[in-house]
Scaffold this active site. Structure first.
Site, PDB file in Angstrom:
ATOM      1  N   LEU A 126      90.494  82.378  99.380  1.00  0.00           N
ATOM      2  CA  LEU A 126      90.329  81.845 100.732  1.00  0.00           C
ATOM      3  C   LEU A 126      88.894  81.416 101.003  1.00  0.00           C
ATOM      4  O   LEU A 126      88.656  80.400 101.662  1.00  0.00           O
ATOM      5  CB  LEU A 126      90.765  82.909 101.753  1.00  0.00           C
ATOM      6  CG  LEU A 126      90.923  82.455 103.200  1.00  0.00           C
ATOM      7  CD1 LEU A 126      91.925  81.315 103.315  1.00  0.00           C
ATOM      8  CD2 LEU A 126      91.370  83.625 104.072  1.00  0.00           C
ATOM      9  N   GLU A 127      87.951  82.166 100.478  1.00  0.00           N
ATOM     10  CA  GLU A 127      86.549  81.855 100.747  1.00  0.00           C
ATOM     11  C   GLU A 127      86.073  80.587 100.024  1.00  0.00           C
ATOM     12  O   GLU A 127      85.412  79.741 100.640  1.00  0.00           O
ATOM     13  CB  GLU A 127      85.657  83.038 100.344  1.00  0.00           C
ATOM     14  CG  GLU A 127      85.808  84.273 101.215  1.00  0.00           C
ATOM     15  CD  GLU A 127      85.199  84.110 102.598  1.00  0.00           C
ATOM     16  OE1 GLU A 127      84.574  83.074 102.872  1.00  0.00           O
ATOM     17  OE2 GLU A 127      85.349  85.041 103.403  1.00  0.00           O
ATOM     18  N   THR A 128      86.391  80.466  98.730  1.00  0.00           N
ATOM     19  CA  THR A 128      85.831  79.340  97.961  1.00  0.00           C
ATOM     20  C   THR A 128      86.815  78.726  96.968  1.00  0.00           C
ATOM     21  O   THR A 128      86.399  78.052  96.032  1.00  0.00           O
ATOM     22  CB  THR A 128      84.577  79.791  97.164  1.00  0.00           C
ATOM     23  OG1 THR A 128      84.979  80.769  96.182  1.00  0.00           O
ATOM     24  CG2 THR A 128      83.514  80.366  98.073  1.00  0.00           C
ATOM     25  N   TRP A 249      85.541  92.375 107.280  1.00  0.00           N
ATOM     26  CA  TRP A 249      85.163  91.241 106.441  1.00  0.00           C
ATOM     27  C   TRP A 249      85.000  89.988 107.289  1.00  0.00           C
ATOM     28  O   TRP A 249      84.046  89.222 107.120  1.00  0.00           O
ATOM     29  CB  TRP A 249      86.221  91.011 105.354  1.00  0.00           C
ATOM     30  CG  TRP A 249      85.866  89.883 104.433  1.00  0.00           C
ATOM     31  CD1 TRP A 249      86.201  88.561 104.586  1.00  0.00           C
ATOM     32  CD2 TRP A 249      85.061  89.949 103.255  1.00  0.00           C
ATOM     33  NE1 TRP A 249      85.655  87.806 103.572  1.00  0.00           N
ATOM     34  CE2 TRP A 249      84.948  88.642 102.742  1.00  0.00           C
ATOM     35  CE3 TRP A 249      84.425  91.000 102.585  1.00  0.00           C
ATOM     36  CZ2 TRP A 249      84.224  88.362 101.578  1.00  0.00           C
ATOM     37  CZ3 TRP A 249      83.710  90.714 101.431  1.00  0.00           C
ATOM     38  CH2 TRP A 249      83.619  89.401 100.945  1.00  0.00           C
TER      39      TRP A 249
END
Length: 268
Positions: A126-128, A249
């Site tokens: 999801l982040e990168t 988070w």
């Protein structure tokens, strides 16, 4: 005379309160003066002036970063809209494949931190998109701009100091510190303060590298969750203790729900 006395008092006060000596601004006009003041007061933050001067040399005010900071729309979407925009079946399948590729590393991480692979994979994806794009903007330029900007100056000054600590410790050079617009670093987008607190050297090469070292990335993410109260062997869906840890988070409810659902699908 009153003005002169006030000016003298201000100068004396500023000299013993370094953190307040640099005035924030809402445009590029005072940025360079702010930066020079920050450099001059490096020691008050536990930083070496020569390190800070070299790291910030030539960094200019970034209007794009300020514009992006004022215009964050993604988290205003519903969960259904956000999930559809950020996740697809290909991401789930790739997460499952990467789980097998790095199975040995994930097993070691779960033994130590108690965080299962699907959760870490969901965050990584999801982040990168599993490290495919972690940002190409100068972290130091972004953080210096946001530290100077009045909207969240205190918060980003702390992040700038921590980013410079990373440089001073030689984990990364200023040139290597490329990331997202708000200064997030690495494949799971740690803020610099989180990097300093939770990054680990899992590959044991002497550096905590969350940009290029996948073992360090995965272990550091698990360490972050564990340090925030992750409960080994327990579920992570809404209403659980681990779901509350995921909120540490990212505070956005749609983001946390997406991590939870994505992790379930990767692990199925």
């Amino acid at each position: 005379m009153r003005i002169a006395l006030f000016s003298l008092f201000t100068i004396l006060f500023m000299s013993v309160t370094p953190a307040l000596s640099a005035t924030c601004g809402n445009g590029p006009g005072g940025y360079e003066a702010w930066k020079q003041s920050f450099i001059a007061n490096s020691s008050s933050y536990g930083l070496k002036e020569r390190v800070v001067k070299k790291a910030l040399q030539g960094l200019t005010y970034n209007k794009k970063v300020v514009r992006l900071d004022r215009n964050q729309k993604s988290f205003k979407l519903s969960f259904k809209q956000f999930y559809a925009k950020r996740v697809n079946n290909a991401m789930i399948k790739r997460g499952q494949k990467l789980g097998k590729t790095y199975a040995r590393i994930f097993n070691g991480i779960e033994r130590k931190y108690g965080v299962p692979a699907p959760v870490i994979l969901a965050i990584w994806g999801l982040e990168t998109n599993y490290g495919s794009f972690s940002g190409n903007m100068s972290v130091l330029r972004s953080l210096a701009t946001l530290a100077y900007d009045c909207r969240r100056s205190k918060f980003f000054t702390n992040e700038l100091v921590n980013a410079l600590m990373i440089v001073q410790r030689r984990d990364m050079t200023p040139a290597e510190m490329k990331g997202a617009w708000a200064g997030e670093i690495g494949q799971t987008q740690f803020l610099a303060s989180s990097y300093m607190k939770y990054a680990v050297d899992w590959d044991r090469n002497g550096k905590r590298d969350l940009v290029r070292s996948i073992p360090d990335v995965l272990a550091s993410t698990a360490n972050y969750l564990q340090k925030h109260g992750w409960r080994r062997g327990q579920p992570w869906g809404p209403g659980t203790a681990n779901y509350r840890v995921l909120k540490k988070w990212n505070k956005a409810s749609v983001y946390v729900q997406t991590i939870s659902v994505m992790a379930e699908k990767i692990g199925s």
